[in-house]
Design an enzyme around this catalytic site. Structure first.
Site, mmCIF file in Angstrom:
data_model
loop_
_atom_site.group_PDB
_atom_site.id
_atom_site.type_symbol
_atom_site.label_atom_id
_atom_site.label_comp_id
_atom_site.label_asym_id
_atom_site.label_seq_id
_atom_site.Cartn_x
_atom_site.Cartn_y
_atom_site.Cartn_z
ATOM 1 N N ASP A 170 0.246 -1.087 1.338
ATOM 2 C CA ASP A 170 -0.110 0.284 1.692
ATOM 3 C C ASP A 170 -1.614 0.550 1.574
ATOM 4 O O ASP A 170 -2.266 0.067 0.637
ATOM 5 C CB ASP A 170 0.639 1.210 0.715
ATOM 6 C CG ASP A 170 0.362 2.677 0.969
ATOM 7 O OD1 ASP A 170 0.846 3.190 1.986
ATOM 8 O OD2 ASP A 170 -0.351 3.310 0.154
ATOM 9 N N GLU A 176 -1.492 -2.540 6.018
ATOM 10 C CA GLU A 176 -1.698 -1.266 6.709
ATOM 11 C C GLU A 176 -3.174 -0.894 6.674
ATOM 12 O O GLU A 176 -3.714 -0.591 5.608
ATOM 13 C CB GLU A 176 -0.887 -0.151 6.032
ATOM 14 C CG GLU A 176 -0.918 1.142 6.821
ATOM 15 C CD GLU A 176 -0.925 2.405 5.976
ATOM 16 O OE1 GLU A 176 -1.243 2.360 4.774
ATOM 17 O OE2 GLU A 176 -0.629 3.460 6.555
HETATM 18 C C1 NOJ Z 1 0.228 5.190 3.862
HETATM 19 C C2 NOJ Z 1 1.674 5.557 3.795
HETATM 20 O O1 NOJ Z 1 2.325 5.057 4.930
HETATM 21 C C3 NOJ Z 1 1.726 7.061 3.684
HETATM 22 O O2 NOJ Z 1 3.030 7.556 3.864
HETATM 23 C C4 NOJ Z 1 1.140 7.464 2.366
HETATM 24 O O3 NOJ Z 1 1.046 8.878 2.301
HETATM 25 C C5 NOJ Z 1 -0.287 6.899 2.179
HETATM 26 N N1 NOJ Z 1 -0.408 5.544 2.609
HETATM 27 C C6 NOJ Z 1 -0.691 6.954 0.744
HETATM 28 O O4 NOJ Z 1 0.007 6.005 -0.012
#
Ligand code: NOJ
Length: 591
Positions: free
Chosen positions: A233, A306
């Site tokens: 993430d 991500e």
């Molecule tokens: C990306 C995640 O997909 C999202 O849902 C989240 O709010 C943020 N990162 C923070 O962790």
């Protein structure tokens, strides 16, 4: 209006990019392929997938009860959004205990059972790894607030400053992703802490080796429980610049993109995102996974990263000449590419080509592409690209070379549900106000999964669900679509079957646009059938000759058609004269 593409125009179009994706093809053929290289990944947002205990919230036992559905979809690996103990300020992306399960979702036993049952069916389980931040309710943060030994610098702390009038001000102008300052004053410790997401999500301090080691322990803990890898993430946020010699963090420059000083895009995040140290961190995690495999055996463990960063930075996550990185840095081009307002309902064929080549042309050679059409943070595909293109987007995801990553519900064509301000749950919405929250909310794509046309779409037996159910569940649901002779789901299943062919598993690809309307993609492999995806991406009918641009001739056999097509399987298509209705998309095979 029917357009006939003339020979002259065709010759001109033949000059357009019709690129073979060499890098992908070279590494994707032969025996050295690994399980993930042509895999189908499926993202589950656990809160919304299946509720087993009637509390209106999805849970692990619910997921276990639906593993057969995933098996039937031929899913290779299931990625679960966070399931760890959390006060749910950001629905699990705020973790209070990285080593335990959120009680609403079940227990560690339920998790072990899920992994075991999934593995029995040949399904792998991938977890969300959230390295950048924890919850403020995490013991580590509480200890850091108290300056307990070893935890003093677990988070990013700073005194801040006094301004001219003596008022306390934050250390820098940095903004959080969910509106407003990224710094929050902590009364007890008498310092500001950094939180690049919500106030309840303090940033861990990656300059502290103890934090780096702790997060590696997290990875090992879940590997020991049998997971096949991690979706990582918010990677670009892990490191921030160091303060200068006077202890000062630099302000970030204005971007000029918006006048709203609370909106994170007000600033260019040159000091808080995309630092080189972060790339190295991903390489370290990859090494950990590879070392783990060497010691414990089993299949390769994988990383999916991500990063909504510039492409040249994203591509670094693949690794470099000497070091391996993530196998799948998420390819978000179908989300960020296209029109600047992200509403791609009018995107012409050239826009699709641009999106496809943006990844394939920039991907370092020897690596594998992946295709992400949506996720729990984005509007649903049908709401972004238009409902007429739902099957087309599934076709693209399954037909293009590389890894396919489906967000739950896209296979049945779920669409966004407008959520009222009162029903809003997402911090990105709730941190704004009733007048503007719709610009930020991610709730519309997070509504419960639609299993059937019974109460609550078969998701829960409770009288209410944590987010409302989309009323279109009456027709858009698994049960109804499975029973139909043709539906988004039956089409998805045909794509699943097609994906198993050698051509799609190992073949090359070429693609091009013909005029504004037609997107034409060829998948081919020596001694195997050739497949063409021919899509009219606009709402006017057209007739195309794809023979020259795709270097094919004669007749092809129709194998898959989208919901809007009146063609039938087995219909013969002559490649030099292909009439396509508005938004019609077909896949044909050589005879
Ligand atoms: C990306 C995640 O997909 C999202 O849902 C989240 O709010 C943020 N990162 C923070 O962790």
């Amino acid at each position: 209006m029917r357009k006939i593409i003339s020979l002259v125009l065709l010759l001109a179009l033949a000059q357009q990019p019709s690129l073979a994706c060499d890098g992908t093809a070279r590494q994707s053929s032969g025996d050295a392929r690994e399980w993930w290289q042509s895999a189908q990944f499926y993202q589950i947002y656990p809160r919304s997938f299946m509720d087993s205990n009637g509390d209106g919230i999805g849970d692990l036992a619910g997921i276990t009860s639906r593993l057969n559905y995933l098996k039937d979809l031929n899913v290779t690996a299931v990625w679960l959004s966070p399931i760890y103990t959390s006060p749910m300020a950001d629905f699990g992306y705020d973790i209070a205990d990285f080593f335990d399960i959120q009680p609403e979702y079940g227990t560690l036993n339920d998790f072990d059972n899920l992994v075991q049952e999934a593995n029995k069916l040949g399904l792998k389980v991938i977890l969300d790894f959230v390295p950048n931040h924890s919850s403020d309710e995490n013991e580590w943060f509480k200890k850091s607030v108290r300056r307990e030994r070893g935890y003093e610098d677990y988070y990013v702390w700073h005194d801040g400053y006094k301004n001219e009038s003596g008022a306390r001000v934050p250390p820098s102008n940095w903004l959080q992703a969910f509106r407003g300052s990224a710094w929050e004053w902590n009364e007890e410790r008498q310092q500001y802490y950094l939180h690049q997401f919500a106030v309840k999500q303090p940033d861990l301090n990656y300059r502290n080796p103890a934090v780096v080691a702790q997060m590696k322990r997290v990875l090992t803990y879940w590997l020991d429980r049998g997971v096949a890898g991690f979706r990582v993430d918010a990677v670009p946020w892990c490191f921030e610049v160091l303060p200068d010699e006077t202890g000062r963090y630099p302000d970030e420059p204005l971007s000029g993109y918006t006048d709203d000083p609370d909106d994170s895009s007000y600033l260019l995040h040159i000091y808080t995102q995309d630092l080189p140290e972060t790339v190295d961190m991903v390489y370290q995690w990859r090494k950990l996974l590879d070392d783990y495999q060497r010691i414990h055996g089993g299949d390769r463990r994988v990383l999916l990263t991500e990063a909504w960063s510039p492409l040249d930075y994203v591509m670094k996550f693949y690794g470099n000449r000497t070091t391996e990185g993530a196998q799948m840095p998420f390819n978000f081009q179908f989300i960020v590419g296209g029109n600047s307002d992200k509403n791609n309902t009018d995107l012409p064929a050239s826009g699709f080509v641009k999106i496809i080549s943006s990844w394939l042309d920039n991907m370092p050679s020897g690596h594998t592409a992946n295709w992400v059409m949506g996720n729990h943070d984005q509007r649903r595909v049908g709401s972004r690209y238009g409902e007429g293109r739902i099957d087309l987007m599934n076709m693209l995801q399954m037909f293009l070379p590389g890894v396919s990553i489906t967000y739950m519900g896209e296979e049945i064509g779920m669409t966004d549900l407008d959520i009222s301000w009162e029903d809003s749950r997402d911090p990105a919405a709730c941190n704004s106000n009733a007048n503007i929250y719709e610009q930020f909310t991610r709730d519309p794509a997070r509504t419960p999964f639609q299993w059937s046309n019974t109460a609550n779409a078969g998701f829960s037996t409770n009288s209410t669900t944590w987010l409302p159910i989309n009323p279109n569940y009456v027709t858009v649901n698994v049960q109804t679509e499975e029973a139909a002779s043709k539906s988004h789901l039956t089409i998805y299943n045909q794509l699943v079957a097609l994906r198993k062919t050698k051509t799609l598993q190992q073949g090359d690809a070429s693609y091009t646009a013909i005029g504004d309307n037609v997107l034409a993609i060829k998948r081919f492999l020596k001694d195997e059938k050739t497949y063409l995806l021919l899509a009219n991406v606009l709402d006017s009918a057209v007739t195309a000759d794809v023979s020259d641009v795709l270097r094919v001739s004669g007749n092809f056999n129709t194998v898959i058609t989208n919901m809007l097509s009146t063609r039938k399987e087995g219909d013969i298509v002559s490649v030099n004269n292909v009439p396509l209705g508005a938004y019609e998309a077909i896949i044909v095979e050589s005879m």
